[in-house]
Enzyme design. Sequence first.
Site, mmCIF file in Angstrom:
data_model
loop_
_atom_site.group_PDB
_atom_site.id
_atom_site.type_symbol
_atom_site.label_atom_id
_atom_site.label_comp_id
_atom_site.label_asym_id
_atom_site.label_seq_id
_atom_site.Cartn_x
_atom_site.Cartn_y
_atom_site.Cartn_z
ATOM 1 N N HIS A 73 97.530 -36.996 81.671
ATOM 2 C CA HIS A 73 98.938 -37.036 82.024
ATOM 3 C C HIS A 73 99.012 -37.406 83.423
ATOM 4 O O HIS A 73 99.694 -38.370 83.899
ATOM 5 C CB HIS A 73 99.589 -35.881 81.646
ATOM 6 C CG HIS A 73 99.301 -35.493 80.199
ATOM 7 N ND1 HIS A 73 98.615 -34.540 79.592
ATOM 8 C CD2 HIS A 73 100.178 -36.049 78.900
ATOM 9 C CE1 HIS A 73 98.698 -34.573 78.271
ATOM 10 N NE2 HIS A 73 99.515 -35.495 78.113
ATOM 11 N N GLY A 74 98.580 -36.623 84.274
ATOM 12 C CA GLY A 74 98.626 -36.811 85.752
ATOM 13 C C GLY A 74 98.100 -38.415 85.833
ATOM 14 O O GLY A 74 98.713 -39.145 86.744
ATOM 15 N N HIS A 107 107.659 -30.924 73.240
ATOM 16 C CA HIS A 107 106.629 -30.323 74.272
ATOM 17 C C HIS A 107 107.480 -29.432 75.126
ATOM 18 O O HIS A 107 108.652 -29.817 75.285
ATOM 19 C CB HIS A 107 105.771 -31.534 75.067
ATOM 20 C CG HIS A 107 105.412 -32.593 73.980
ATOM 21 N ND1 HIS A 107 104.141 -32.500 73.210
ATOM 22 C CD2 HIS A 107 105.633 -33.814 74.116
ATOM 23 C CE1 HIS A 107 103.901 -33.521 72.733
ATOM 24 N NE2 HIS A 107 104.698 -34.709 73.353
ATOM 25 N N CYS A 118 105.401 -39.974 75.790
ATOM 26 C CA CYS A 118 106.545 -39.105 75.770
ATOM 27 C C CYS A 118 106.386 -38.142 77.061
ATOM 28 O O CYS A 118 107.420 -37.870 77.894
ATOM 29 C CB CYS A 118 106.742 -38.253 74.639
ATOM 30 S SG CYS A 118 105.028 -37.726 74.109
ATOM 31 N N ILE A 160 108.163 -43.867 66.256
ATOM 32 C CA ILE A 160 108.937 -44.595 67.203
ATOM 33 C C ILE A 160 109.471 -45.731 67.026
ATOM 34 O O ILE A 160 110.909 -45.815 67.026
ATOM 35 C CB ILE A 160 107.993 -44.717 68.384
ATOM 36 C CG1 ILE A 160 107.053 -43.429 68.641
ATOM 37 C CG2 ILE A 160 108.522 -45.502 69.735
ATOM 38 C CD1 ILE A 160 108.146 -42.441 69.650
HETATM 39 P P1 NAD Z 1 103.304 -43.802 63.390
HETATM 40 O O1 NAD Z 1 102.067 -43.736 62.631
HETATM 41 O O2 NAD Z 1 104.362 -42.771 63.243
HETATM 42 O O3 NAD Z 1 103.815 -45.268 63.107
HETATM 43 C C1 NAD Z 1 103.126 -46.326 63.394
HETATM 44 C C2 NAD Z 1 103.411 -47.554 62.246
HETATM 45 O O4 NAD Z 1 102.915 -48.483 62.466
HETATM 46 C C3 NAD Z 1 103.561 -47.001 60.815
HETATM 47 O O5 NAD Z 1 104.715 -47.274 60.153
HETATM 48 C C4 NAD Z 1 102.517 -47.989 60.273
HETATM 49 O O6 NAD Z 1 102.755 -48.380 59.052
HETATM 50 C C5 NAD Z 1 102.459 -49.271 61.107
HETATM 51 N N1 NAD Z 1 101.372 -49.807 61.340
HETATM 52 C C6 NAD Z 1 99.992 -49.344 61.389
HETATM 53 N N2 NAD Z 1 99.200 -50.477 61.471
HETATM 54 C C7 NAD Z 1 99.845 -51.775 61.511
HETATM 55 C C8 NAD Z 1 99.475 -52.825 61.788
HETATM 56 N N3 NAD Z 1 98.463 -53.375 61.977
HETATM 57 N N4 NAD Z 1 100.648 -53.716 61.799
HETATM 58 C C9 NAD Z 1 101.881 -53.499 61.674
HETATM 59 N N5 NAD Z 1 102.197 -52.177 61.590
HETATM 60 C C10 NAD Z 1 101.203 -51.154 61.544
HETATM 61 O O7 NAD Z 1 102.902 -43.795 65.087
HETATM 62 P P2 NAD Z 1 103.933 -43.310 66.208
HETATM 63 O O8 NAD Z 1 103.993 -41.936 66.411
HETATM 64 O O9 NAD Z 1 105.430 -43.892 65.979
HETATM 65 O O10 NAD Z 1 103.299 -44.121 67.459
HETATM 66 C C11 NAD Z 1 103.488 -45.248 67.664
HETATM 67 C C12 NAD Z 1 103.206 -45.343 69.112
HETATM 68 O O11 NAD Z 1 103.982 -44.896 70.044
HETATM 69 C C13 NAD Z 1 101.617 -44.991 69.556
HETATM 70 O O12 NAD Z 1 101.131 -45.904 70.735
HETATM 71 C C14 NAD Z 1 101.896 -43.522 70.262
HETATM 72 O O13 NAD Z 1 101.072 -43.142 70.900
HETATM 73 C C15 NAD Z 1 103.292 -43.754 70.788
HETATM 74 N N6 NAD Z 1 104.173 -42.769 70.964
HETATM 75 C C16 NAD Z 1 104.231 -41.698 70.047
HETATM 76 C C17 NAD Z 1 105.029 -40.400 70.278
HETATM 77 C C18 NAD Z 1 104.891 -39.440 69.147
HETATM 78 O O14 NAD Z 1 105.548 -38.507 69.489
HETATM 79 N N7 NAD Z 1 105.003 -39.925 67.942
HETATM 80 C C19 NAD Z 1 105.492 -40.239 71.253
HETATM 81 C C20 NAD Z 1 105.624 -41.566 72.333
HETATM 82 C C21 NAD Z 1 104.589 -42.340 72.110
#
Ligand code: NAD
Length: 341
Positions: free
Chosen positions: A194-195, A220, A140, A12
Site C-alpha cells: 500500500h505504501g 477495512h 480502495c 466494482i
Molecule cells: P469481481 O470479480 O467482483 O468482478 C469482476 C467482473 O469481471 C465479473 O463480473 C466477471 O464476470 C467479469 N469478467 C471476468 N473476466 C472478464 C473478461 N475477460 N471480460 C469481461 N468481463 C470479465 O471483481 P471486483 O472486486 O469488482 O474487482 C474488479 C477490479 O477492481 C480489480 O482490479 C480489483 O482489484 C479492483 N478493486 C476491487 C475492490 C474490492 O474490494 N472488490 C476494491 C477496489 C478495487
Amino acid sequence: MIKVAINGYGTIGKRVADAVAAQPDMEVIGVSKTSVSAEAYIAGKRGYPLYIADLAKKPEFEKAGIEVAGDVEAMVKGADIIIDATPGGVGAKNRPLYERLGKKAIYQGGEGHDVAGFSFNAHANYKEATGKQFARVVSCNTTGLVRLIHALDQAFGVERVRAVMIRRGADPGDVKRGPVDAIVLNPTTIPSHHGPDVLTVLPHINIVTLAMIVPTTFMHMHSIQMDLKRKTTRDEVMAVFEKHNRIGIVRKATGIKSNAQLREYTQDLGRPRTDLWENGIFEESVSVLDGKEFYCFQAIHQEADVVPENIDCIRAMMGTVKDPEESIRMTNKALDFVPIG
Ligand code: NAD
C-alpha cells in the site's frame, strides 16, 4: 453525453455503472459479463445492454432469459471510454483491444501502475489526467490513504506516515473465500504494497505500511500515524476534515465503534447497497500530540470508495470539466451524497 462502457460487471463494475447512469453528462452504453449469473440478471433489470466476452456462450444466456447485445469488442467500439473493472490482471490483457480501437480506458487497483503509467485520485492529481488515453484508479485502501494524506499535506505538510491496514477477508458475496477464522499477516514482510502504491499518486511522501487480513466482509480499518511539518491543533485538523467532500466523520455521539455498526448506519441512511463512498474517520480517534504527531482510525468501504473516483477520472480524461472541485461536486450531487456525520 459521454458514452461509457463497463467491462466487467462485478462488485466494482455494477456500482460504477449505476454511478455513471446517475450523472447528467454520462450514459452507460453497455456492461459485460463472462457467464450467466445474478449480476447478469441485474444488468437486464437496470436496462443496461449486456455484452459477453465469448459469443459462443450466447445460447446459454438466452436460455436463461438474458438478452445479449453482442461481444465485448462491439461494446468497446460504441464507447468513448471504458471502465475496465475485470478481475486483477485481466485489465492488462484487455489493453491491446483498447489500443487497437483507439479508446480511452480506466483500470482498477488490481492492476499494476504500469498498465496505464498514470495512477489517479481526484483530489490529488485530477488535472494531470487531461487528455490521457489510460489511467488507473488506485485500490480502495490506497484511495483512502491518499485522500487523508493529501488533505493533511496540503494543510500542514506531511513529514512521514506510518499506517496499519486491517483488511476485510472477502467481499460480502464472495463465498468461495470462506468461511475463515484467522488473522493473516498480509504480507508478513514490511512494507505492504500500500505504501509504494500511495507513491504512484503522491511520490514525495515518506510512508511505511503494514497489513493484515481479518475475518470480516464489510470494510477495512486503518490505524494511522503521521508526523506533520507545521505545528497544529486537533481543532484545525478537524476543520480540514469537516470541509473535505470525500472525508466523512463518524461522530462520537453515534456510539459507532466498529465496521459492522458503521455499515448498519449507512444502511439506515439509505445509501445504495450500504455504500460508504468517503473515508469514515472516527471523530474520537483524531488526536494531535505535541502539535505535530497526528493519529486516527478510519474505515474504508472496499466496494465503494473508488466509485466516485472513477466518475471524476472519466471527466478528467475526457477534458469536459477542467476544475477538479467542480467534477467532485457534480459527482457527489448526482449520487445524492449526503455526509455521514
Ligand atoms: P469481481 O470479480 O467482483 O468482478 C469482476 C467482473 O469481471 C465479473 O463480473 C466477471 O464476470 C467479469 N469478467 C471476468 N473476466 C472478464 C473478461 N475477460 N471480460 C469481461 N468481463 C470479465 O471483481 P471486483 O472486486 O469488482 O474487482 C474488479 C477490479 O477492481 C480489480 O482490479 C480489483 O482489484 C479492483 N478493486 C476491487 C475492490 C474490492 O474490494 N472488490 C476494491 C477496489 C478495487
